[in-house]
Design a protein around this motif. Structure first.
Motif, PDB file in Angstrom:
ATOM      1  N   LEU A  14     -67.455 -13.648  -8.329  1.00  0.00           N
ATOM      2  CA  LEU A  14     -66.844 -13.432  -9.629  1.00  0.00           C
ATOM      3  C   LEU A  14     -65.427 -12.967  -9.358  1.00  0.00           C
ATOM      4  O   LEU A  14     -65.222 -11.963  -8.680  1.00  0.00           O
ATOM      5  CB  LEU A  14     -67.606 -12.375 -10.435  1.00  0.00           C
ATOM      6  N   VAL A  15     -64.471 -13.734  -9.865  1.00  0.00           N
ATOM      7  CA  VAL A  15     -63.071 -13.358  -9.710  1.00  0.00           C
ATOM      8  C   VAL A  15     -62.580 -12.952 -11.090  1.00  0.00           C
ATOM      9  O   VAL A  15     -62.524 -13.773 -12.002  1.00  0.00           O
ATOM     10  CB  VAL A  15     -62.231 -14.522  -9.138  1.00  0.00           C
ATOM     11  N   LYS A  23     -55.934 -15.678  -9.681  1.00  0.00           N
ATOM     12  CA  LYS A  23     -57.363 -16.000  -9.748  1.00  0.00           C
ATOM     13  C   LYS A  23     -57.619 -17.454  -9.358  1.00  0.00           C
ATOM     14  O   LYS A  23     -58.506 -17.734  -8.547  1.00  0.00           O
ATOM     15  CB  LYS A  23     -57.912 -15.747 -11.155  1.00  0.00           C
ATOM     16  N   SER A  24     -56.852 -18.373  -9.912  1.00  0.00           N
ATOM     17  CA  SER A  24     -57.039 -19.796  -9.606  1.00  0.00           C
ATOM     18  C   SER A  24     -56.752 -20.080  -8.139  1.00  0.00           C
ATOM     19  O   SER A  24     -57.473 -20.842  -7.486  1.00  0.00           O
ATOM     20  CB  SER A  24     -56.137 -20.670 -10.486  1.00  0.00           C
ATOM     21  N   PHE A  25     -55.716 -19.468  -7.607  1.00  0.00           N
ATOM     22  CA  PHE A  25     -55.374 -19.607  -6.194  1.00  0.00           C
ATOM     23  C   PHE A  25     -56.541 -19.138  -5.327  1.00  0.00           C
ATOM     24  O   PHE A  25     -56.952 -19.810  -4.384  1.00  0.00           O
ATOM     25  CB  PHE A  25     -54.108 -18.794  -5.891  1.00  0.00           C
ATOM     26  N   THR A  26     -57.086 -17.973  -5.677  1.00  0.00           N
ATOM     27  CA  THR A  26     -58.203 -17.400  -4.928  1.00  0.00           C
ATOM     28  C   THR A  26     -59.421 -18.316  -4.984  1.00  0.00           C
ATOM     29  O   THR A  26     -60.051 -18.598  -3.961  1.00  0.00           O
ATOM     30  CB  THR A  26     -58.559 -15.999  -5.479  1.00  0.00           C
ATOM     31  N   LEU A  46     -70.182 -24.710  -8.880  1.00  0.00           N
ATOM     32  CA  LEU A  46     -69.989 -24.571 -10.316  1.00  0.00           C
ATOM     33  C   LEU A  46     -68.929 -23.511 -10.546  1.00  0.00           C
ATOM     34  O   LEU A  46     -69.070 -22.368 -10.113  1.00  0.00           O
ATOM     35  CB  LEU A  46     -71.296 -24.152 -11.007  1.00  0.00           C
ATOM     36  N   LEU A  47     -67.852 -23.895 -11.227  1.00  0.00           N
ATOM     37  CA  LEU A  47     -66.784 -22.961 -11.587  1.00  0.00           C
ATOM     38  C   LEU A  47     -66.683 -22.944 -13.102  1.00  0.00           C
ATOM     39  O   LEU A  47     -66.540 -23.999 -13.735  1.00  0.00           O
ATOM     40  CB  LEU A  47     -65.456 -23.402 -10.975  1.00  0.00           C
ATOM     41  N   LEU A  48     -66.751 -21.754 -13.689  1.00  0.00           N
ATOM     42  CA  LEU A  48     -66.701 -21.606 -15.138  1.00  0.00           C
ATOM     43  C   LEU A  48     -65.457 -20.828 -15.542  1.00  0.00           C
ATOM     44  O   LEU A  48     -65.071 -19.874 -14.888  1.00  0.00           O
ATOM     45  CB  LEU A  48     -67.936 -20.862 -15.646  1.00  0.00           C
TER      46      LEU A  48
END
Length: 188
Positions: A14-15, A23-26, A46-48
């Motif tokens: 969970l970021v 966050k997107s970079f991570t 799965l990315l939400l």
């Protein structure tokens, strides 16, 4: 925090952070690491997120991350690679993988990129309802309301009605004489 030091042991991350903090970079880097270090396939990810725009940006960043690493491996041009990716490669490259093997794995990921699930919470829930509608007893095409304004209006109306009905009887009678109507159709 060094993204290269994040343990990939449980596969669930969970970021959560404020806007513009990476966050997107991570996430893009964690996807790359999972694919190349842990042999995770695109259809196992799965990315939400909350918005379609964020999902689109995240897909682009993930794909760009893989392309940039491939370009670096092929030409050793450092103009497209950031320090996090370069440091990861320098630490990782000698762990039983040749440059050609990593490029092959990158190509496999890119060829199966369409299987990567990056979606909104709303679309994910809709998909579950569609896929399991018989099991959960829904026979018609389900619809999930995604308009938060309607939710606010319902909450405000319900709170107002509850408060109104708790007023003293004389005040309610006075308001009734003014013929104020609610969205429920009755005159209050």
């Amino acid at each position: 925090m060094d993204i290269n030091q994040i343990k990939l042991d449980n596969k669930f991350k969970l970021v959560e952070a404020s806007a513009g903090t990476g966050k997107s970079f991570t996430l893009a880097h964690i996807v790359l690491r999972n694919v190349l270090e842990e042999k995770v396939k695109p259809d196992e990810i799965l990315l939400l997120s909350f918005t379609k725009n964020t999902c689109s940006e995240l897909r682009d960043k993930i794909l760009s991350r893989f392309h940039n690493l491939k370009l670096y491996l092929q030409s050793h041009k450092e103009s497209k690679i950031d320090n996090t990716l370069k440091d990861w490669y320098l630490d990782f490259k000698y762990k039983d993988k040749s440059k050609e093997k990593i490029i092959s794995e990158i190509d496999n990921f890119i060829n199966q990129f369409y299987k990567l699930k990056v979606t909104t919470f709303h679309a994910f829930c809709n998909n579950i309802i569609d896929e399991y509608s018989i099991e959960i007893g829904i026979t018609q095409d389900p619809y999930i309301e995604n308009n938060i304004d309607n939710l606010y209006k319902d909450v405000i109306d319900n709170l107002w009605i509850d408060d109104f009905l708790n007023l003293n009887h004389e005040l309610i009678s006075t308001v009734n004489k003014k013929k104020i109507s609610s969205r429920f159709g009755s005159r209050i």
